[in-house]
Design an enzyme around this catalytic site. Structure first.
Site, PDB file in Angstrom:
ATOM      1  N   GLY A   1      57.970  60.927  48.445  1.00 34.89           N
ATOM      2  CA  GLY A   1      57.426  59.811  47.675  1.00 34.89           C
ATOM      3  C   GLY A   1      55.936  60.054  47.445  1.00 34.89           C
TER       4      GLY A   1
ATOM      5  N   LYS B   1      65.628  64.028  51.702  1.00 36.29           N
ATOM      6  CA  LYS B   1      67.060  63.975  52.027  1.00 36.29           C
ATOM      7  C   LYS B   1      67.995  63.831  50.836  1.00 36.29           C
ATOM      8  CE  LYS B   1      67.254  59.137  53.624  1.00 36.29           C
ATOM      9  NZ  LYS B   1      67.554  58.307  54.789  1.00 36.29           N
TER      10      LYS B   1
ATOM     11  N   ALA C   1      59.076  51.416  42.280  1.00 39.73           N
ATOM     12  CA  ALA C   1      57.980  50.438  42.249  1.00 39.73           C
ATOM     13  C   ALA C   1      57.772  49.964  40.817  1.00 39.73           C
ATOM     14  CB  ALA C   1      56.708  51.053  42.806  1.00 39.73           C
ATOM     15  N   GLN C   2      57.703  48.652  40.658  1.00 39.49           N
ATOM     16  CA  GLN C   2      57.616  48.114  39.296  1.00 39.49           C
ATOM     17  C   GLN C   2      56.194  47.693  38.942  1.00 39.49           C
ATOM     18  OE1 GLN C   2      60.351  44.781  39.423  1.00 39.49           O
ATOM     19  NE2 GLN C   2      62.144  46.064  39.077  1.00 39.49           N
ATOM     20  N   GLY C   3      55.640  46.798  39.800  1.00 39.18           N
ATOM     21  CA  GLY C   3      54.406  46.081  39.464  1.00 39.18           C
ATOM     22  C   GLY C   3      53.221  46.987  39.223  1.00 39.18           C
TER      23      GLY C   3
ATOM     24  N   GLU D   1      48.572  39.762  40.284  1.00 37.40           N
ATOM     25  CA  GLU D   1      49.748  39.374  41.067  1.00 37.40           C
ATOM     26  C   GLU D   1      49.338  38.398  42.145  1.00 37.40           C
ATOM     27  OE1 GLU D   1      51.460  43.080  42.393  1.00 37.40           O
ATOM     28  OE2 GLU D   1      52.500  43.344  40.499  1.00 37.40           O
TER      29      GLU D   1
ATOM     30  N   HIS E   1      61.425  39.868  49.304  1.00 35.19           N
ATOM     31  CA  HIS E   1      61.161  39.472  47.919  1.00 35.19           C
ATOM     32  C   HIS E   1      62.091  38.316  47.606  1.00 35.19           C
ATOM     33  CE1 HIS E   1      60.712  39.559  43.613  1.00 35.19           C
ATOM     34  NE2 HIS E   1      59.684  40.365  43.766  1.00 35.19           N
TER      35      HIS E   1
ATOM     36  N   ARG F   1      55.141  33.722  47.540  1.00 33.33           N
ATOM     37  CA  ARG F   1      56.375  34.482  47.696  1.00 33.33           C
ATOM     38  C   ARG F   1      57.145  34.127  48.978  1.00 33.33           C
ATOM     39  NH1 ARG F   1      56.277  41.087  47.327  1.00 33.33           N
ATOM     40  NH2 ARG F   1      55.799  40.716  45.175  1.00 33.33           N
TER      41      ARG F   1
ATOM     42  N   HIS G   1      62.166  43.732  51.447  1.00 31.34           N
ATOM     43  CA  HIS G   1      61.442  44.467  50.398  1.00 31.34           C
ATOM     44  C   HIS G   1      60.460  45.492  50.968  1.00 31.34           C
ATOM     45  CE1 HIS G   1      59.875  45.114  46.446  1.00 31.34           C
ATOM     46  NE2 HIS G   1      58.686  44.591  46.702  1.00 31.34           N
TER      47      HIS G   1
ATOM     48  N   ARG H   1      51.670  41.800  53.469  1.00 36.84           N
ATOM     49  CA  ARG H   1      51.123  42.769  52.512  1.00 36.84           C
ATOM     50  C   ARG H   1      50.699  42.080  51.224  1.00 36.84           C
ATOM     51  NH1 ARG H   1      54.190  46.252  48.167  1.00 36.84           N
ATOM     52  NH2 ARG H   1      55.383  44.335  48.140  1.00 36.84           N
TER      53      ARG H   1
ATOM     54  N   LEU I   1      51.299  51.080  47.427  1.00 36.01           N
ATOM     55  CA  LEU I   1      51.105  52.381  46.766  1.00 36.01           C
ATOM     56  C   LEU I   1      49.673  52.854  47.016  1.00 36.01           C
ATOM     57  CD1 LEU I   1      52.956  51.794  43.363  1.00 36.01           C
ATOM     58  CD2 LEU I   1      53.681  53.331  45.196  1.00 36.01           C
TER      59      LEU I   1
HETATM   60  C1  LIG Z   1      61.933  47.822  44.006  1.00 37.90           C
HETATM   61  C2  LIG Z   1      60.574  48.091  44.607  1.00 37.90           C
HETATM   62  C3  LIG Z   1      59.435  47.723  43.928  1.00 37.90           C
HETATM   63  C4  LIG Z   1      58.177  47.963  44.489  1.00 37.90           C
HETATM   64  N1  LIG Z   1      57.052  47.659  43.768  1.00 37.90           N
HETATM   65  C5  LIG Z   1      55.846  47.986  44.268  1.00 37.90           C
HETATM   66  C6  LIG Z   1      54.675  47.795  43.491  1.00 37.90           C
HETATM   67  O1  LIG Z   1      54.720  47.359  42.363  1.00 37.90           O
HETATM   68  N2  LIG Z   1      53.483  48.139  44.060  1.00 37.90           N
HETATM   69  C7  LIG Z   1      53.376  48.661  45.305  1.00 37.90           C
HETATM   70  O2  LIG Z   1      52.251  48.951  45.765  1.00 37.90           O
HETATM   71  N3  LIG Z   1      54.472  48.856  46.055  1.00 37.90           N
HETATM   72  C8  LIG Z   1      55.695  48.557  45.556  1.00 37.90           C
HETATM   73  N4  LIG Z   1      56.801  48.785  46.308  1.00 37.90           N
HETATM   74  C9  LIG Z   1      56.637  49.433  47.617  1.00 37.90           C
HETATM   75  C10 LIG Z   1      56.295  50.911  47.405  1.00 37.90           C
HETATM   76  O3  LIG Z   1      57.101  51.414  46.374  1.00 37.90           O
HETATM   77  C11 LIG Z   1      56.541  51.727  48.658  1.00 37.90           C
HETATM   78  O4  LIG Z   1      55.931  51.116  49.763  1.00 37.90           O
HETATM   79  C12 LIG Z   1      55.941  53.130  48.515  1.00 37.90           C
HETATM   80  O5  LIG Z   1      56.438  53.726  47.339  1.00 37.90           O
HETATM   81  C13 LIG Z   1      56.293  53.979  49.722  1.00 37.90           C
HETATM   82  O6  LIG Z   1      55.930  55.299  49.463  1.00 37.90           O
HETATM   83  P1  LIG Z   1      56.193  56.395  50.564  1.00 37.90           P
HETATM   84  O7  LIG Z   1      55.704  57.675  50.015  1.00 37.90           O
HETATM   85  O8  LIG Z   1      55.667  55.927  51.853  1.00 37.90           O
HETATM   86  O9  LIG Z   1      57.791  56.412  50.744  1.00 37.90           O
HETATM   87  P2  LIG Z   1      58.962  56.600  49.668  1.00 37.90           P
HETATM   88  O10 LIG Z   1      58.450  56.576  48.289  1.00 37.90           O
HETATM   89  O11 LIG Z   1      60.026  55.639  50.005  1.00 37.90           O
HETATM   90  O12 LIG Z   1      59.459  58.058  49.992  1.00 37.90           O
HETATM   91  C14 LIG Z   1      60.155  58.347  51.170  1.00 37.90           C
HETATM   92  C15 LIG Z   1      60.721  59.741  51.063  1.00 37.90           C
HETATM   93  O13 LIG Z   1      61.222  60.159  52.327  1.00 37.90           O
HETATM   94  C16 LIG Z   1      62.508  60.729  52.170  1.00 37.90           C
HETATM   95  N5  LIG Z   1      63.205  60.593  53.442  1.00 37.90           N
HETATM   96  C17 LIG Z   1      63.487  59.483  54.149  1.00 37.90           C
HETATM   97  N6  LIG Z   1      64.105  59.800  55.289  1.00 37.90           N
HETATM   98  C18 LIG Z   1      64.199  61.148  55.320  1.00 37.90           C
HETATM   99  C19 LIG Z   1      64.742  62.075  56.237  1.00 37.90           C
HETATM  100  N7  LIG Z   1      65.333  61.703  57.369  1.00 37.90           N
HETATM  101  N8  LIG Z   1      64.687  63.397  55.948  1.00 37.90           N
HETATM  102  C20 LIG Z   1      64.120  63.817  54.786  1.00 37.90           C
HETATM  103  N9  LIG Z   1      63.593  62.985  53.882  1.00 37.90           N
HETATM  104  C21 LIG Z   1      63.628  61.665  54.148  1.00 37.90           C
HETATM  105  C22 LIG Z   1      63.103  59.935  51.036  1.00 37.90           C
HETATM  106  O14 LIG Z   1      64.223  60.599  50.481  1.00 37.90           O
HETATM  107  C23 LIG Z   1      61.898  59.857  50.106  1.00 37.90           C
HETATM  108  O15 LIG Z   1      61.744  61.065  49.395  1.00 37.90           O
HETATM  109  C24 LIG Z   1      58.073  48.552  45.769  1.00 37.90           C
HETATM  110  C25 LIG Z   1      59.220  48.918  46.455  1.00 37.90           C
HETATM  111  C26 LIG Z   1      60.467  48.700  45.890  1.00 37.90           C
HETATM  112  C27 LIG Z   1      61.689  49.127  46.638  1.00 37.90           C
END
Ligand SMILES: Cc1cc2nc3c(=O)[nH]c(=O)nc-3n(C[C@H](O)[C@H](O)[C@H](O)COP(=O)(O)OP(=O)(O)OC[C@H]3O[C@@H](n4cnc5c(N)ncnc54)[C@H](O)[C@@H]3O)c2cc1C
Length: 576
Positions: free
Chosen positions: A18, A39, A50-52, A152, A275, A321, A382, A417, A423
């Site tokens: 991510g 994975k 992520a939408q917003g 927001e 959410h 919220r 969420h 949060r 993000l």
């Molecule tokens: C629907 C939705 C809308 C959102 N909107 C917003 C927004 O507008 N603004 C905002 O700031 N945040 C938003 N969020 C929250 C935000 O998207 C996340 O907190 C952020 O993207 C997390 O990023 P990350 O890199 O930590 O993890 P992620 O982007 O979740 O990435 C995790 C990665 O780890 C991998 N992984 C997990 N377990 C394993 C494993 N055991 N072995 C190998 N790989 C693994 C996954 O496959 C993935 O590639 C939203 C979340 C959702 C679900």
């Protein structure tokens, strides 16, 4: 017997693809080889949904000080102010870096999208320079008409950069493109990290140090060893622990569980953000109906069609919220309804279609025309505010192990949060972690250094041992336990808690864990079994944290302790 696979040796190991994992990988790749293991498909992440948008100070009427203040207020006394200041003040420059990497944030309508690059760069730079000067000094940032900034809940100014309502997808696209162009990064898809390898687990004396991880190659079913000088956990959150969640299937809390098993501290897991409005539909298990729909006048109704929000808050449907989430939950519990109704049919149909093109299209695809009928909605898990304890550089308590993004708890969010700060946190902390990791890497690699051998991964790490594990022949048990955990977490550890419900949940989870552990050691590992084991552990950590917090603060709301305790403290759990 499992077919045990090869050992891969890298300078840096990144678990997760991510925003946090990819940001770190791109920076670490400047000095060494990087393995990114993920994975599923490389884009599958919370980031991608992520939408917003991403919060950063960009507007002339905004200041870093205001963003800090909004974050602290939302965090209900548990934010670490120094961490908040660091992340908020470094955000704008790193958002700018995203733009340079090709992320196309929406611009204001009167901006020409075809502006020459030099002009775009200049105005963004001016805004950033001005923004940098505004922390502490209180000066306003310079004028920018560059980006279409959203506002927001909880933000006192417009400061959310977005790419339509698919911001995460755009960020993920640009970061993956940059990774593809980087020869020092190897991406391993369908490679599921199972557990960290540490000196402690390998029976070595001295400070506990991470040496890499075991991972299940889902294409070959072999467990492979990834050895690295530095490991970053960037595995995201754990929404799948709840029956209803906005998170995709990858969010099973694997990294959190791995870190806990490796003896890292885990903080504030009781603070789960729900959410209020996720579409209730068997085929749309994680589709969010943005809060902006209520912002444009949608009304929440019970199954009898009566609006109910006025009974819960003077702001009715525009209440915060968490209030809206609790109200829907209370109505559902009171009436036995499986969902509430979100009604915007009184607005002009053309307006709805134009204002919410993606939501309208997705709902229509699923059989709901939101211009003509109310949408069935439920609150959904969420965001995980707690996580692996780190500082603002992503350093955990284990040497050589960093964590960034939703899996980590830096102290930015505190007890709640602020929208679109996640993000931002993932981006800034991954950047800072890479900076520190690169320095550590050069120390570890310097031949004259006394640490040169101590910190290096052993040339051959202990291979995965699966004994005489047979193939699992009762996969139905895995499915059943998975469903049971998610249902009991929803019913007993959801939006409104009591000690009685939490204790009931704890007893059930302890039983399930005994069964799951038995299964885990008796049978050959499968992706479902690995995730189930992690999910059960994450559930236990949420329950334990919730039981320890004898107050209602931020996202933790309990009928037994409805008020705040005077001393704000983190809940930190470590393996006994
Ligand atoms: C629907 C939705 C809308 C959102 N909107 C917003 C927004 O507008 N603004 C905002 O700031 N945040 C938003 N969020 C929250 C935000 O998207 C996340 O907190 C952020 O993207 C997390 O990023 P990350 O890199 O930590 O993890 P992620 O982007 O979740 O990435 C995790 C990665 O780890 C991998 N992984 C997990 N377990 C394993 C494993 N055991 N072995 C190998 N790989 C693994 C996954 O496959 C993935 O590639 C939203 C979340 C959702 C679900």
């Amino acid at each position: 017997m499992d077919t045990n696979g090869q050992q891969h040796n890298f300078d840096f190991l990144v678990i997760g693809s991510g925003i946090a994992g990819l940001t770190f990988a791109l920076k670490a790749a400047r000095v060494g080889s990087v393995a990114v293991i993920t994975k599923k498909h490389r884009a599958e992440s919370n980031t991608n949904y992520a939408q917003g948008g991403i919060a950063a100070v960009m507007a002339a009427d905004d200041s870093l000080e205001l963003h800090v203040r909004d974050t602290l207020e939302c965090g209900a006394g548990l934010c670490k102010e120094d961490v908040v200041r660091t992340i908020v003040s470094e955000g704008p420059a790193l958002v700018r870096e995203l733009v340079e990497r090709g992320v196309k944030f929406s611009e204001r309508e009167n901006n020409s999208r075809d502006k020459p690059p030099a002009r775009r760069a200049a105005s963004a730079k001016a805004a950033l320079a001005a923004a940098a000067g505004s922390l502490g000094g209180g000066a306003n940032v310079g004028p920018t008409t560059e980006f279409d900034l959203g506002r927001e809940g909880g933000h006192s100014r417009r400061r959310v950069l977005h790419a339509g309502d698919i911001t995460g997808r755009e960020i993920e696209r640009a970061l993956l493109a940059a990774v593809a162009a980087e020869k020092n990064i190897a991406v391993f898809e369908e490679m599921l990290a199972i557990d960290l390898i540490t000196t402690q687990k390998a029976g070595q004396s001295g400070a506990n140090r991470c040496l890499g991880c075991y991972a299940l190659n889902e294409k070959t079913n072999a467990v492979e060893v990834f050895a690295a000088k530095i490991t970053l956990i960037a595995t995201g959150g754990s929404g799948k622990v709840y029956l209803y969640t906005s998170n995709p299937d990858i969010a099973s809390g694997d990294g959190l569980a791995m870190a806990y098993r490796a003896d890292a501290g885990i903080a504030n897991m009781e603070f789960i953000q729900f959410h209020p409005t996720c579409l209730y539909h068997p085929k749309a298990k994680s589709f969010l109906i943005s809060e902006a729909v209520r912002g444009e006048g949608a009304i929440l109704r019970g199954k009898d069609g009566e609006p109910f929000m006025k009974r819960y808050h003077p702001m009715a449907d525009l209440a915060p919220r968490d209030v809206v989430g609790r109200a829907i939950d209370a109505e559902m519990k009171k009436t036995g309804a499986e969902y509430a109704l979100l009604d915007i049919t009184h607005k002009d149909a053309d307006f709805i279609r134009k204002r919410f093109p993606n939501i309208y299209a997705k709902c229509l695809e699923l059989g709901y025309d939101m211009t003509r009928e109310p949408l069935p909605v439920v609150p959904a898990a969420h965001y995980q505010c707690g996580g692996v304890v780190t500082n603002a550089d992503g350093e955990t308590e284990i040497e050589g192990l960093f964590a960034a993004g939703e899996v980590a708890c830096t102290g930015l969010h505190g007890a709640n949060r602020l929208a679109s700060n996640s993000l931002l946190e993932a981006l800034v902390v991954a950047h800072r972690a890479a900076h520190v990791a690169v320095k550590q890497h050069s120390t570890l690699s310097a031949p004259a250094s006394a640490k040169a051998t101590a910190g290096k991964p052993r040339s051959t790490l202990p291979p995965w041992e699966s004994g005489n594990a047979a193939d699992p022949d009762e996969l139905v048990v895995v499915t059943h336990n998975w469903d049971e955990i998610r249902r009991l977490m929803w019913d007993y550890v959801g939006i409104v808690r009591t000690d009685k419900r939490l204790l009931r949940a704890r007893a059930r989870i302890q039983n399930l864990q005994r069964e799951i552990n038995q299964f885990y050691w008796d049978y050959k590992v499968t992706p479902d079994l690995i995730e189930l084991r992690n999910l059960a552990l994450v559930a236990e950590l949420i329950i334990e944290s919730a039981l320890q917090r004898r107050e209602s603060r931020g996202l933790h709301y309990t009928l037994d302790y409805p008020s705040l305790q005077p001393d704000a403290r983190d809940t930190v759990l470590r393996k006994a």
